[in-house]
Design a protein around this motif. Structure first.
Motif, PDB file in Angstrom:
ATOM      1  N   VAL A  93      -3.021   1.283 -40.673  1.00 38.72           N
ATOM      2  CA  VAL A  93      -4.266   1.999 -40.953  1.00 38.72           C
ATOM      3  C   VAL A  93      -5.197   1.761 -39.777  1.00 38.72           C
ATOM      4  N   ILE A  94      -5.469   2.828 -39.036  1.00 44.62           N
ATOM      5  CA  ILE A  94      -6.297   2.747 -37.831  1.00 44.62           C
ATOM      6  C   ILE A  94      -7.709   3.210 -38.168  1.00 44.62           C
ATOM      7  N   ILE A  95      -8.675   2.335 -37.989  1.00 45.58           N
ATOM      8  CA  ILE A  95     -10.082   2.707 -38.127  1.00 45.58           C
ATOM      9  C   ILE A  95     -10.602   3.034 -36.725  1.00 45.58           C
ATOM     10  N   GLU A 121      -4.832  -5.817 -42.780  1.00 41.65           N
ATOM     11  CA  GLU A 121      -4.432  -4.540 -43.395  1.00 41.65           C
ATOM     12  C   GLU A 121      -4.872  -3.344 -42.547  1.00 41.65           C
ATOM     13  N   ILE A 122      -5.827  -3.550 -41.646  1.00 45.53           N
ATOM     14  CA  ILE A 122      -6.322  -2.454 -40.820  1.00 45.53           C
ATOM     15  C   ILE A 122      -6.358  -2.874 -39.357  1.00 45.53           C
ATOM     16  N   ILE A 123      -6.394  -1.871 -38.474  1.00 45.48           N
ATOM     17  CA  ILE A 123      -6.598  -2.075 -37.042  1.00 45.48           C
ATOM     18  C   ILE A 123      -7.842  -1.295 -36.660  1.00 45.48           C
ATOM     19  N   VAL A 124      -8.788  -1.946 -36.025  1.00 43.11           N
ATOM     20  CA  VAL A 124     -10.032  -1.289 -35.620  1.00 43.11           C
ATOM     21  C   VAL A 124      -9.975  -0.992 -34.130  1.00 43.11           C
ATOM     22  N   ILE A 125     -10.156   0.285 -33.790  1.00 40.26           N
ATOM     23  CA  ILE A 125     -10.262   0.708 -32.397  1.00 40.26           C
ATOM     24  C   ILE A 125     -11.680   1.220 -32.196  1.00 40.26           C
ATOM     25  N   ARG A 126     -12.430   0.591 -31.317  1.00 34.06           N
ATOM     26  CA  ARG A 126     -13.837   0.938 -31.176  1.00 34.06           C
ATOM     27  C   ARG A 126     -14.047   1.872 -29.991  1.00 34.06           C
ATOM     28  N   SER A 127     -14.674   3.014 -30.243  1.00 34.91           N
ATOM     29  CA  SER A 127     -15.010   3.950 -29.172  1.00 34.91           C
ATOM     30  C   SER A 127     -16.135   3.375 -28.307  1.00 34.91           C
ATOM     31  N   PRO A 128     -16.157   3.708 -27.016  1.00 32.35           N
ATOM     32  CA  PRO A 128     -17.240   3.215 -26.153  1.00 32.35           C
ATOM     33  C   PRO A 128     -18.616   3.682 -26.603  1.00 32.35           C
ATOM     34  N   GLN A 129     -18.676   4.817 -27.294  1.00 35.45           N
ATOM     35  CA  GLN A 129     -19.940   5.329 -27.793  1.00 35.45           C
ATOM     36  C   GLN A 129     -19.663   6.214 -28.998  1.00 35.45           C
ATOM     37  N   ASN A 130     -20.721   6.576 -29.694  1.00 34.77           N
ATOM     38  CA  ASN A 130     -20.591   7.547 -30.782  1.00 34.77           C
ATOM     39  C   ASN A 130     -20.599   8.939 -30.154  1.00 34.77           C
ATOM     40  N   TYR A 131     -19.458   9.601 -30.164  1.00 35.28           N
ATOM     41  CA  TYR A 131     -19.327  10.887 -29.480  1.00 35.28           C
ATOM     42  C   TYR A 131     -19.894  12.057 -30.285  1.00 35.28           C
ATOM     43  N   GLY A 132     -20.250  11.815 -31.529  1.00 27.27           N
ATOM     44  CA  GLY A 132     -20.825  12.876 -32.328  1.00 27.27           C
ATOM     45  C   GLY A 132     -19.764  13.769 -32.955  1.00 27.27           C
ATOM     46  N   MET A 133     -20.203  14.944 -33.414  1.00 27.98           N
ATOM     47  CA  MET A 133     -19.314  15.871 -34.101  1.00 27.98           C
ATOM     48  C   MET A 133     -18.724  16.872 -33.104  1.00 27.98           C
ATOM     49  N   ASN A 141     -21.649  -1.666 -35.839  1.00 30.24           N
ATOM     50  CA  ASN A 141     -20.278  -2.161 -35.719  1.00 30.24           C
ATOM     51  C   ASN A 141     -19.653  -2.168 -37.106  1.00 30.24           C
ATOM     52  N   VAL A 142     -19.470  -0.967 -37.649  1.00 31.15           N
ATOM     53  CA  VAL A 142     -18.901  -0.845 -38.994  1.00 31.15           C
ATOM     54  C   VAL A 142     -17.496  -1.429 -39.044  1.00 31.15           C
ATOM     55  N   GLY A 143     -16.747  -1.244 -37.962  1.00 30.17           N
ATOM     56  CA  GLY A 143     -15.375  -1.751 -37.936  1.00 30.17           C
ATOM     57  C   GLY A 143     -15.291  -3.242 -38.175  1.00 30.17           C
ATOM     58  N   ALA A 144     -16.246  -4.005 -37.659  1.00 31.71           N
ATOM     59  CA  ALA A 144     -16.238  -5.463 -37.856  1.00 31.71           C
ATOM     60  C   ALA A 144     -16.406  -5.814 -39.335  1.00 31.71           C
ATOM     61  N   LYS A 145     -17.275  -5.080 -40.030  1.00 32.96           N
ATOM     62  CA  LYS A 145     -17.456  -5.321 -41.464  1.00 32.96           C
ATOM     63  C   LYS A 145     -16.163  -5.043 -42.231  1.00 32.96           C
ATOM     64  N   LEU A 146     -15.456  -3.983 -41.832  1.00 35.66           N
ATOM     65  CA  LEU A 146     -14.203  -3.642 -42.492  1.00 35.66           C
ATOM     66  C   LEU A 146     -13.126  -4.691 -42.199  1.00 35.66           C
ATOM     67  N   ALA A 147     -13.098  -5.173 -40.954  1.00 41.96           N
ATOM     68  CA  ALA A 147     -12.117  -6.200 -40.598  1.00 41.96           C
ATOM     69  C   ALA A 147     -12.347  -7.477 -41.389  1.00 41.96           C
ATOM     70  N   ASP A 148     -13.617  -7.816 -41.633  1.00 47.76           N
ATOM     71  CA  ASP A 148     -13.916  -8.995 -42.443  1.00 47.76           C
ATOM     72  C   ASP A 148     -13.356  -8.854 -43.856  1.00 47.76           C
ATOM     73  N   LYS A 149     -13.398  -7.651 -44.396  1.00 47.88           N
ATOM     74  CA  LYS A 149     -12.950  -7.430 -45.774  1.00 47.88           C
ATOM     75  C   LYS A 149     -11.435  -7.246 -45.882  1.00 47.88           C
ATOM     76  N   PHE A 150     -10.852  -6.467 -44.960  1.00 46.79           N
ATOM     77  CA  PHE A 150      -9.447  -6.075 -45.115  1.00 46.79           C
ATOM     78  C   PHE A 150      -8.496  -6.830 -44.202  1.00 46.79           C
ATOM     79  N   GLY A 151      -9.018  -7.558 -43.233  1.00 50.82           N
ATOM     80  CA  GLY A 151      -8.175  -8.390 -42.390  1.00 50.82           C
ATOM     81  C   GLY A 151      -7.085  -7.613 -41.678  1.00 50.82           C
TER      82      GLY A 151
END
Length: 299
Positions: free
Chosen positions: A43-45, A65-77, A53-63
């Protein structure tokens, strides 16, 4: 280094928490993935929430079970989601040998077992299909993306951004030479992508392109266009008798009806009739809890 073999990869793009969704709703969606999908999964976040840093909060909860890949910036829609997802897909191609990839929004939800096996079997029988989703083979809903494309391919579109114009013209001309109807797309919210399609995107240089990032098209319009441009088809997995139910807004049917129809992945949890998102998610979450309780009961 040998790639890790997995049956399923799920990619979940995540933006900043705010009016669009809550952390609890995001965690509920991830829980539905973990409950209903094969253990042979990743499961790739794709975390586009910077500066949060929403991904860090998810990693704390799911360990693990998930892989967090962080974009350099919020690219928008629009093309921003394409760019973020390109990062995820390139990472997946680098590290995993996989049979299926499912991309889903936060307001999509798994509600049944076995979707990945059905999709893998379908793609084996239809090797020319690169995407599966809600694709009813009618032109309903094509008008909006068709107008967006025409506007960007107009003289004003060329004068405004010639690089964007040239890229879009190349994509559209290539796709139309292979039967693409202007504006055709599988409805966004959740879609199934074959490994062959993602590999073709990489080989033909269609991932992480700034000219595509600048296109004013939604993610589902863009990847549907790209699917046709690489010479692959879009398949229906969302109409009657198929395991997905992917509506643009809200749910097509009540939660009870979706279960009785054998649906396994649905969008959107935002509302159905007078049911709001909290009620819809509570219905499906309580169902998962009952299923877990039954599994724990001694035989």
């Amino acid at each position: 280094m040998a790639k890790e073999q997995v049956k399923l990869v799920v990619v979940l793009p995540v933006g900043p928490i705010g009016s669009g969704y809550t952390l609890e709703q995001l965690e509920d969606t991830i829980d539905s993935i973990l409950h209903y999908t094969t253990p042979s999964r990743k499961v790739i976040i794709q975390d586009n929430s910077r500066p949060l840093n929403v991904g860090a909060k998810l990693a704390d909860k799911f360990g693990d079970e998930i892989i967090v890949i962080r974009s350099p910036q919020n690219y928008g829609m629009f093309g921003g989601l394409y760019k973020a997802e390109s990062i995820a897909y390139l990472s997946v191609l680098s590290f995993f040998d996989f049979k299926l990839l499912i991309r889903m929004d936060i307001d999509a939800l798994w509600i049944g077992h076995g979707l990945e096996d059905e999709a893998i079997a379908y793609l084996a029988d239809h090797p020319d299909v690169g995407m599966l989703g809600d694709f009813p083979h009618s032109e309903q809903g094509y008008d909006w993306p068709r107008q967006l494309i025409k506007r960007q391919l107009s003289t004003i579109g060329w004068l405004t951004n010639p690089g964007r114009y040239s890229m879009l013209k190349k994509l559209v001309d290539t796709a139309q030479s292979k039967g693409y109807k202007l504006g055709e797309h599988a409805i966004g919210g959740s879609s199934i992508l074959s490994p062959v399609f993602i590999q073709k995107l990489n080989e033909q240089g269609w991932l992480l392109r700034d000219e595509i990032y600048r296109l004013k098209l939604q993610e589902d319009h863009l990847f549907s266009l790209l699917c046709r441009a690489v010479g692959m088809q879009i398949g229906d997995f969302g109409t009657e008798g198929k395991p997905m139910s992917i509506a643009w807004r809200g749910l097509y049917e009540s939660p009870e009806t979706l279960i009785s129809q054998g649906k396994k992945l649905v969008h959107s949890t935002r509302f159905y009739g007078d049911m709001n998102e909290d009620r819809i998610r509570t219905f499906f979450r309580e169902r998962r809890e009952r299923e877990r309780a039954l599994k724990r009961e001694p035989v």
